[in-house]
Design a protein around this motif. Sequence first.
Motif, PDB file in Angstrom:
ATOM      1  N   ASP A 203      -1.829   9.326  -5.254  1.00 57.83           N
ATOM      2  CA  ASP A 203      -1.843  10.025  -4.196  1.00 57.83           C
ATOM      3  C   ASP A 203      -2.714  11.053  -3.938  1.00 57.83           C
ATOM      4  O   ASP A 203      -3.164  11.546  -2.745  1.00 57.83           O
TER       5      ASP A 203
ATOM      6  N   GLN B  76      -5.376  11.323  -4.833  1.00 59.93           N
ATOM      7  CA  GLN B  76      -6.795  10.624  -4.423  1.00 59.93           C
ATOM      8  C   GLN B  76      -6.686  10.157  -3.013  1.00 59.93           C
ATOM      9  O   GLN B  76      -7.723  10.468  -2.422  1.00 59.93           O
ATOM     10  N   TYR B  77      -5.586   9.484  -2.732  1.00 58.04           N
ATOM     11  CA  TYR B  77      -5.428   8.817  -1.364  1.00 58.04           C
ATOM     12  C   TYR B  77      -5.140   9.588  -0.310  1.00 58.04           C
ATOM     13  O   TYR B  77      -5.379   9.249   0.877  1.00 58.04           O
TER      14      TYR B  77
ATOM     15  N   HIS C  97      -2.244   2.088   5.799  1.00 56.54           N
ATOM     16  CA  HIS C  97      -1.140   1.747   5.021  1.00 56.54           C
ATOM     17  C   HIS C  97      -0.112   1.706   6.555  1.00 56.54           C
ATOM     18  O   HIS C  97       0.595   0.919   6.903  1.00 56.54           O
TER      19      HIS C  97
ATOM     20  N   LEU D 142       0.725   4.525  -2.531  1.00 62.28           N
ATOM     21  CA  LEU D 142       0.817   5.902  -2.171  1.00 62.28           C
ATOM     22  C   LEU D 142       1.902   6.611  -2.912  1.00 62.28           C
ATOM     23  O   LEU D 142       1.629   7.800  -2.963  1.00 62.28           O
TER      24      LEU D 142
ATOM     25  N   PHE E 261      -7.072   5.281   3.596  1.00 64.36           N
ATOM     26  CA  PHE E 261      -5.828   4.483   3.082  1.00 64.36           C
ATOM     27  C   PHE E 261      -4.744   4.713   3.655  1.00 64.36           C
ATOM     28  O   PHE E 261      -3.853   3.692   3.818  1.00 64.36           O
TER      29      PHE E 261
ATOM     30  N   HIS F 178      -8.732   0.241   4.239  1.00 65.35           N
ATOM     31  CA  HIS F 178      -8.155   0.426   2.970  1.00 65.35           C
ATOM     32  C   HIS F 178      -9.431   0.729   2.153  1.00 65.35           C
ATOM     33  O   HIS F 178      -9.379   1.399   1.353  1.00 65.35           O
TER      34      HIS F 178
ATOM     35  N   GLY G 297     -11.007   4.185   2.943  1.00 70.76           N
ATOM     36  CA  GLY G 297     -10.110   5.163   2.416  1.00 70.76           C
ATOM     37  C   GLY G 297     -10.207   5.188   1.046  1.00 70.76           C
ATOM     38  O   GLY G 297     -10.464   6.429   0.456  1.00 70.76           O
ATOM     39  N   LEU G 298     -10.331   4.046   0.430  1.00 66.56           N
ATOM     40  CA  LEU G 298     -10.511   4.342  -1.119  1.00 66.56           C
ATOM     41  C   LEU G 298     -11.798   4.638  -1.749  1.00 66.56           C
ATOM     42  O   LEU G 298     -12.040   5.625  -2.537  1.00 66.56           O
TER      43      LEU G 298
ATOM     44  N   SER H  45       0.856  -1.227  -0.292  1.00 66.18           N
ATOM     45  CA  SER H  45       0.074   0.064   0.042  1.00 66.18           C
ATOM     46  C   SER H  45       0.885   1.350  -0.032  1.00 66.18           C
ATOM     47  O   SER H  45       0.387   2.211  -0.468  1.00 66.18           O
TER      48      SER H  45
ATOM     49  N   THR I 181      -6.744  10.427   3.367  1.00 67.01           N
ATOM     50  CA  THR I 181      -8.011   9.354   3.598  1.00 67.01           C
ATOM     51  C   THR I 181      -7.401   8.190   4.511  1.00 67.01           C
ATOM     52  O   THR I 181      -6.221   8.075   4.950  1.00 67.01           O
TER      53      THR I 181
END
Lengths: 210, 542
Positions: free
Chosen positions: B389, B391-392, B401, B383, B397, B454, B457-458, B379, B395
């Motif tokens: 990143d 997007q992530y 991680h 990132l 996610f 995960h 977060g996504l 993960s 969050t």
Amino acid sequence: MVNVVEDRRPQVRRTVIKTLVVLAGMCVFAFALVPLYDVFCQVTGLNGKTASSAQSLVHQEVDDERTVTMQFVTRGAAGLPWRLEVEERQIRVHPGQSAEVHFTFRNLGERSLVARAVPSVTPSPASLHLRKLVCFCFENQRLAAGESFTAPLVFQLTRDLPPEIKAVTLVYTLYPQENDTVTAAMPDDGKHIDAVATRRWADRSSGGET
Amino acid sequence: MASLPPKHRLQSSAADSAATGQHEHHRPRGLMRWVLTTNHKEIGTLYLIFSLTMFLIGGVFALVVRAELFQPGLQLVQPEFFNQMTTMHGLIMVFGAVMPAFVGLANWMVPLQIGAPDMALPRLNNFSFWLLPIAFTLMLSTLFMPGGAPNFGWTFYAPLSTTYAPPSTTFFILSLHIAGISSILGAINIIATILNLRAPGMRMMDMTLFVWTWLITAFLLIAVMPVLAGVVTMMLMDINFGTSFFNAGGGGDPVLFQHLFWFFGHPEVYIMILPAFGIVSVIIPTFARKRLFGYASMVYATASIAILSFLVWAHHMFVVGLPLVAELFFMYSTMLIAVPTGVKVFNWITTLFRGSISFEPAMLFAIAFVVLFTIGGFSGLMLAISPADFQYHDTYFVVAHFHYVLVPGAVFSIMAAVYYWLPKWTGHYPHLRLSQWHFWLSVIGVNLTFFPMHFSGLAGMPRRIPDYSLQFADFNMVSSIGAFMFGLSQLLFVVIVIMCVRGGKTAPAKAWDGAEDLEWTVPSPAPLHTFEHPPQYRPVEH
């Protein structure tokens, strides 16, 4: 235990001294990072900061072929009852040409306050090619309760602006300042006209009260 | 965590007992014995007990957070207090639990593994430990101050931690300074010990991986703790003395804070994982009954990870508005770290390959480490992809991680180390059945807690928010159930350790039949003083 540790005492001391030297070096480095960062940003224009004092006009032929959109954004600050407005949110300029835009500060609060408008340029590489001849952002502003004050921004986008930049956004964010720190900015290269201009705009009585 | 080695078990030659015997008579008894001790084993024990205490306190804070997030809406705590809980959880776990636990293990095991009688600077060792309770008492006391504890996240980004910070921030800065001094002194001591006090005949490339990883970690600490100290000092000056390091209104730059913080922060996350690599590299060969595959490559991989850790800091800042060139540089340099890390995972698996494996509790935790840490690593690679990143960023996610690399990563390795060395510390094996229960409850709890993150977060759930949209409700409920399962099963861990200290199956000097390192040549429990005459080291080929 005594013998081994005692035997190695000089070596241990040497190691400790070496690590302490590294440690001291890293302490200095940590604080040196601040000016290094500033220099790095100034050279590369990375954080979109503009010059903090008036610059001179670069005399160059206006590039009529290119037109760049110059956008102005103004933002207030939490806890500061001021409003900053720009007469035109967007103008179109040719590289090499100088232009003038007026900004109006308004103190909506009930007491005299000092604040400063801090500029930021996006995209950041454009900040290297934005020259400000006259700007209210070089100094703090003091406004009495209910007072308002209009000041110009005179700027030039130089011709070496990278060709892929089609639009430049200049953001002014208001930040409250300590009340006793109204400072006058000094022009950096002693251009007479700038000094006069700066003094004129700093002067409240001629600043145009409305 | 371990019991004190009883004094009457001192096993040394006649000459030694004459020398140390006198010394022993003047030893303070009772509480002052612990306050004044300069013995690496006693200080190691103090570190481990301190770290376990902080782990439980930080765990309670995490459970407050998870209890609030059990359902959408605000049920238990106010958002302000929620923010204090996330902040204190992070700070306590990073600086109070994981780092001191590794220092404690280093204190106990580094001298034993290199055949040294003690740490090189025993009094400094005592000082660096006792700074910690002071630092964390100060940090925890901010919870009771007007305005509450720090509430700006463990990364304390300015101006959130300067202009908009609660008044207690000054105490937080002081406590970080003290904890930082403690870490630096501990690191100097470990370097001095490893470089100077190795048994005659032991070359650098004969040292165990645990000693190697700690040596490299100690250098990282020396390099980056001053930067942390510098950053918090600048914050202190911005808050109290009117400077503008991070205040745009005065000519400073908030982004500078993030650069400085992550220049410290990224090596810091490797400080929390490199000793874990070392522990796992010691445990897996023992229970696979094979030598570690690729010893030299393990050392070089560790060193490469340490060097690369200074070149990747801005991958935490992909969304601050970096120029494209910087985005690309930090993206690729970050991905490069996967190469030495991959070497390590490959070596662990190859060590297991065709080994004669047995699944003692330490081995269970070590294998879980390899599997789950790798999930966290993957993960991390996701990132590292700068456009992804965007997007992530911020969050759950990201939360998933770093909890995968820190909980089943760092924390599981510490637990593996405790199960592995408890026989050496206490002379007893930990209760097998209960240890297995502890392992399975922990591993299921951890995955229930962090795997759904995960997905939430996504799906876009932001970090550090006490409330959330309804579509995240199921994921969060599962996470909260898992968190309570994991948290409560750590009480079982405490019970196991206490039981092991008080009794249990007696362990011989060589408690595990595949264990080959020097610590297994001294009796179990390890007497207070060991290797007063340095052992002659017989090099084993790695």
